[in-house]
Design a protein around this motif. Structure first.
Motif: not given
Ligand code: 6PG
Length: 221
Positions: A3-28
């Motif tokens: 996978g991909e390593l993304r170095v970010v200053e604010d891990v919790p903020a980046a985590f929120c964006e990942v969850v939001g993106d996964a939410w938008r993509r989910h089927a079902g």
């Protein structure tokens, strides 16, 4: 490292964006989310609960865990209690919440198998390069590929309590995996994963694995 390593200053903020993106993509009809334990996870969940731009409709979320300690669900060491305190009791009604119970590994395994893959699995990284409750030299690392959820313990005694944990097969079946890593104390473990050492976290492999690490953990600070 898969996978991909993304170095970010604010891990919790980046985590929120990942969850939001996964939410938008989910089927079902339901978005399945497997939570982690640990203090990095706690910080991520607190931020997610407080995220003003969250697109997530929590009534449509099926909450699971990727590992749990074998203690009562309201015990201070319980990952269920951590998630309740930091997230689930703060976001209003949640579609489904399925705590892991150490006396019903088979039942949890059936639940995960019926999903045909969790939409998003959140994992952490221990200083010994464990993830979930897959500890170095622990029996769960050698679980048969058919197993999705198994009991486990840390043979080195660095991580307390008997556990229940996703196997590498359950992780591999996830549609997306996000691993959150913060702090200097994780640098050696992350270096070992990046170097391809045979450590438990190096076995994280799924279609979409994203490692979110701050500069202190990634060695770029
Ligand atoms: C657990 C967690 C574990 C955790 C790492 C990182 O049940 O302990 O699932 O895998 O994610 O140990 O924990 P910290 O963020 O507290 O370092």
């Amino acid at each position: 490292m898969r996978g991909e390593l993304r170095v970010v200053e604010d891990v919790p903020a980046a985590f929120c964006e990942v969850v939001g993106d996964a939410w938008r993509r989910h089927a079902g009809d339901r978005f399945s989310l497997a939570l982690s334990g640990g203090e990095t996870a706690r910080r991520c969940y607190e931020r997610l609960a407080d995220w003003s731009e969250s697109p997530i409709d929590w009534t449509q979320v099926q909450v699971l865990w990727g590992d749990e300690r074998c203690v009562p669900l309201d015990h201070p060491e319980s990952n269920h209690r951590l998630a309740r305190e930091a997230l689930l009791d703060l976001v209003g009604p949640v579609g489904e919440v399925h705590p892991m119970r150490c006396d019903d590994a088979a039942g949890y395994e059936r639940r995960i198998a019926a999903l045909d893959g969790v939409d998003l699995v959140h994992l952490g990284l221990g200083p010994d390069a464990h993830t979930a409750s897959l500890f170095p030299d622990s029996p769960a690392l050698d679980a048969p590929p058919s197993r999705l959820v198994v009991p486990n313990e840390d043979p080195r005694g660095n991580n307390p309590l008997p556990r229940l944990t996703f196997t590498t097969t359950a992780i591999a079946a996830a549609r997306r995996v996000v691993v959150t890593v913060e702090g200097e104390s994780k640098r050696d473990a992350l270096d070992r994963v990046r170097a391809g050492d045979d450590v438990p976290a190096a076995r994280i492999d799924a279609p979409g694995v994203l490692w979110l690490a701050d500069p202190a953990a990634a060695g770029t600070s």
